[in-house]
Design a protein around this motif. Sequence first.
Motif, PDB file in Angstrom:
ATOM      1  N   ALA A 102       0.832  -1.193   0.000  1.00 52.34           N
ATOM      2  CA  ALA A 102       0.000   0.000   0.000  1.00 52.34           C
ATOM      3  C   ALA A 102       0.872   1.250   0.000  1.00 52.34           C
ATOM      4  O   ALA A 102       2.011   1.215   0.467  1.00 52.34           O
ATOM      5  N   TYR A 103       0.332   2.317  -0.552  1.00 50.23           N
ATOM      6  CA  TYR A 103       1.021   3.607  -0.601  1.00 50.23           C
ATOM      7  C   TYR A 103       2.377   3.501  -1.300  1.00 50.23           C
ATOM      8  O   TYR A 103       3.294   4.270  -1.011  1.00 50.23           O
ATOM      9  N   TYR A 104       2.472   2.581  -2.237  1.00 48.37           N
ATOM     10  CA  TYR A 104       3.726   2.373  -2.961  1.00 48.37           C
ATOM     11  C   TYR A 104       4.059   3.593  -3.799  1.00 48.37           C
ATOM     12  O   TYR A 104       3.209   4.176  -4.457  1.00 48.37           O
ATOM     13  N   SER A 105       5.329   3.964  -3.798  1.00 46.06           N
ATOM     14  CA  SER A 105       5.822   5.048  -4.637  1.00 46.06           C
ATOM     15  C   SER A 105       7.079   4.572  -5.320  1.00 46.06           C
ATOM     16  O   SER A 105       8.041   4.179  -4.652  1.00 46.06           O
ATOM     17  N   GLY A 106       7.091   4.574  -6.629  1.00 48.88           N
ATOM     18  CA  GLY A 106       8.261   4.113  -7.359  1.00 48.88           C
ATOM     19  C   GLY A 106       8.254   4.667  -8.762  1.00 48.88           C
ATOM     20  O   GLY A 106       7.631   5.701  -9.028  1.00 48.88           O
ATOM     21  N   SER A 107       8.935   4.006  -9.665  1.00 49.31           N
ATOM     22  CA  SER A 107       8.966   4.474 -11.052  1.00 49.31           C
ATOM     23  C   SER A 107       7.696   4.078 -11.795  1.00 49.31           C
ATOM     24  O   SER A 107       7.333   4.720 -12.774  1.00 49.31           O
ATOM     25  N   TYR A 108       7.052   3.025 -11.342  1.00 48.07           N
ATOM     26  CA  TYR A 108       5.777   2.535 -11.872  1.00 48.07           C
ATOM     27  C   TYR A 108       5.858   1.917 -13.258  1.00 48.07           C
ATOM     28  O   TYR A 108       4.861   1.371 -13.730  1.00 48.07           O
ATOM     29  N   ASN A 109       6.997   2.005 -13.926  1.00 45.09           N
ATOM     30  CA  ASN A 109       7.048   1.574 -15.318  1.00 45.09           C
ATOM     31  C   ASN A 109       7.719   0.228 -15.539  1.00 45.09           C
ATOM     32  O   ASN A 109       7.965  -0.156 -16.680  1.00 45.09           O
ATOM     33  N   SER A 110       7.990  -0.491 -14.447  1.00 44.86           N
ATOM     34  CA  SER A 110       8.593  -1.817 -14.573  1.00 44.86           C
ATOM     35  C   SER A 110       7.637  -2.864 -14.028  1.00 44.86           C
ATOM     36  O   SER A 110       7.064  -2.689 -12.948  1.00 44.86           O
ATOM     37  N   ASP A 111       7.512  -3.969 -14.761  1.00 45.52           N
ATOM     38  CA  ASP A 111       6.552  -4.977 -14.310  1.00 45.52           C
ATOM     39  C   ASP A 111       6.990  -5.653 -13.015  1.00 45.52           C
ATOM     40  O   ASP A 111       6.161  -6.243 -12.320  1.00 45.52           O
ATOM     41  N   VAL A 112       8.257  -5.542 -12.651  1.00 42.49           N
ATOM     42  CA  VAL A 112       8.706  -6.165 -11.398  1.00 42.49           C
ATOM     43  C   VAL A 112       8.181  -5.423 -10.174  1.00 42.49           C
ATOM     44  O   VAL A 112       8.249  -5.938  -9.055  1.00 42.49           O
ATOM     45  N   GLU A 113       7.634  -4.233 -10.372  1.00 44.06           N
ATOM     46  CA  GLU A 113       7.067  -3.459  -9.265  1.00 44.06           C
ATOM     47  C   GLU A 113       5.668  -3.940  -8.908  1.00 44.06           C
ATOM     48  O   GLU A 113       5.112  -3.512  -7.897  1.00 44.06           O
ATOM     49  N   TYR A 114       5.106  -4.804  -9.718  1.00 37.80           N
ATOM     50  CA  TYR A 114       3.712  -5.206  -9.558  1.00 37.80           C
ATOM     51  C   TYR A 114       3.617  -6.687  -9.181  1.00 37.80           C
ATOM     52  O   TYR A 114       4.342  -7.529  -9.716  1.00 37.80           O
ATOM     53  N   ASP A 115       2.685  -6.978  -8.283  1.00 34.79           N
ATOM     54  CA  ASP A 115       2.541  -8.340  -7.774  1.00 34.79           C
ATOM     55  C   ASP A 115       1.256  -9.012  -8.206  1.00 34.79           C
ATOM     56  O   ASP A 115       1.191 -10.239  -8.271  1.00 34.79           O
ATOM     57  N   TYR A 116       0.241  -8.227  -8.463  1.00 30.34           N
ATOM     58  CA  TYR A 116      -1.055  -8.783  -8.834  1.00 30.34           C
ATOM     59  C   TYR A 116      -1.396  -8.342 -10.261  1.00 30.34           C
ATOM     60  O   TYR A 116      -1.236  -7.163 -10.601  1.00 30.34           O
ATOM     61  N   TRP A 117      -1.879  -9.290 -11.039  1.00 28.90           N
ATOM     62  CA  TRP A 117      -2.166  -9.054 -12.451  1.00 28.90           C
ATOM     63  C   TRP A 117      -3.549  -9.579 -12.802  1.00 28.90           C
ATOM     64  O   TRP A 117      -3.980 -10.616 -12.276  1.00 28.90           O
ATOM     65  N   GLY A 118      -4.213  -8.890 -13.709  1.00 32.10           N
ATOM     66  CA  GLY A 118      -5.450  -9.394 -14.264  1.00 32.10           C
ATOM     67  C   GLY A 118      -5.178 -10.388 -15.374  1.00 32.10           C
ATOM     68  O   GLY A 118      -4.024 -10.672 -15.710  1.00 32.10           O
ATOM     69  N   GLN A 119      -6.242 -10.890 -15.960  1.00 30.33           N
ATOM     70  CA  GLN A 119      -6.109 -11.919 -16.992  1.00 30.33           C
ATOM     71  C   GLN A 119      -5.881 -11.325 -18.373  1.00 30.33           C
ATOM     72  O   GLN A 119      -5.515 -12.045 -19.302  1.00 30.33           O
ATOM     73  N   GLY A 120      -6.096 -10.029 -18.509  1.00 28.03           N
ATOM     74  CA  GLY A 120      -5.854  -9.354 -19.783  1.00 28.03           C
ATOM     75  C   GLY A 120      -7.105  -9.207 -20.633  1.00 28.03           C
ATOM     76  O   GLY A 120      -8.052  -9.999 -20.517  1.00 28.03           O
ATOM     77  N   THR A 121      -7.094  -8.194 -21.475  1.00 33.38           N
ATOM     78  CA  THR A 121      -8.175  -7.977 -22.435  1.00 33.38           C
ATOM     79  C   THR A 121      -7.566  -7.616 -23.785  1.00 33.38           C
ATOM     80  O   THR A 121      -6.625  -6.829 -23.851  1.00 33.38           O
ATOM     81  N   GLN A 122      -8.068  -8.227 -24.833  1.00 25.75           N
ATOM     82  CA  GLN A 122      -7.494  -8.061 -26.170  1.00 25.75           C
ATOM     83  C   GLN A 122      -7.983  -6.769 -26.809  1.00 25.75           C
ATOM     84  O   GLN A 122      -9.184  -6.490 -26.847  1.00 25.75           O
ATOM     85  N   VAL A 123      -7.041  -6.006 -27.330  1.00 27.07           N
ATOM     86  CA  VAL A 123      -7.345  -4.820 -28.131  1.00 27.07           C
ATOM     87  C   VAL A 123      -6.758  -5.034 -29.516  1.00 27.07           C
ATOM     88  O   VAL A 123      -5.554  -5.305 -29.645  1.00 27.07           O
ATOM     89  N   THR A 124      -7.591  -4.933 -30.530  1.00 20.00           N
ATOM     90  CA  THR A 124      -7.145  -5.105 -31.906  1.00 20.00           C
ATOM     91  C   THR A 124      -7.548  -3.869 -32.700  1.00 20.00           C
ATOM     92  O   THR A 124      -8.729  -3.507 -32.729  1.00 20.00           O
ATOM     93  N   VAL A 125      -6.562  -3.238 -33.315  1.00 22.94           N
ATOM     94  CA  VAL A 125      -6.796  -2.026 -34.108  1.00 22.94           C
ATOM     95  C   VAL A 125      -6.514  -2.359 -35.562  1.00 22.94           C
ATOM     96  O   VAL A 125      -5.378  -2.710 -35.913  1.00 22.94           O
ATOM     97  N   SER A 126      -7.517  -2.239 -36.393  1.00 19.15           N
ATOM     98  CA  SER A 126      -7.356  -2.549 -37.812  1.00 19.15           C
ATOM     99  C   SER A 126      -7.001  -1.288 -38.588  1.00 19.15           C
ATOM    100  O   SER A 126      -7.427  -0.187 -38.260  1.00 19.15           O
ATOM    101  N   SER A 127      -6.241  -1.486 -39.646  1.00 17.35           N
ATOM    102  CA  SER A 127      -5.799  -0.339 -40.458  1.00 17.35           C
ATOM    103  C   SER A 127      -6.781  -0.029 -41.565  1.00 17.35           C
ATOM    104  O   SER A 127      -7.699  -0.775 -41.826  1.00 17.35           O
TER     105      SER A 127
END
Length: 127
Positions: A102-127
């Motif tokens: 809680a109250y974590y403060s860091g660079s926020y841009n590295s995945d090693v800073e995170y412990d809990y992850w969702g399952q993901g959602t697909q985004v597809t952008v067509s040209s």
Amino acid sequence: QVQLVESGGGLVQAGGSLRLSCAASGRTFSSYAVGWFRQAPGKEREFVAAISWTGESTYYADSVKGRLTISRDNAKNTVYLQMNSLKPEDTAVYYCAAPAMAYYSGSYNSDVEYDYWGQGTQVTVSS
């Protein structure tokens, strides 16, 4: 323990918009920073955006600045990623994540800073 569930992905044409949601449960959500990452086929997972636990600070990858906006609604235990002016190179599975501390403060841009992850959602952008 915390559970994160992403939603809002889909297929959109280039230039279009999507809003992703990350719903959290299991702990006091308002005390935790949240990040969004994405992973395209054949590529490593990369940082997209993050928001501090206060909501006052936001962080973005250079590739999405000016097009994506992260926000949070602590009353709904939800973090949003508004995606505008989408490009085919934005195509990926998008994940939200939260640190264990809680109250974590860091660079926020590295995945090693995170412990809990969702399952993901697909985004597809067509040209």
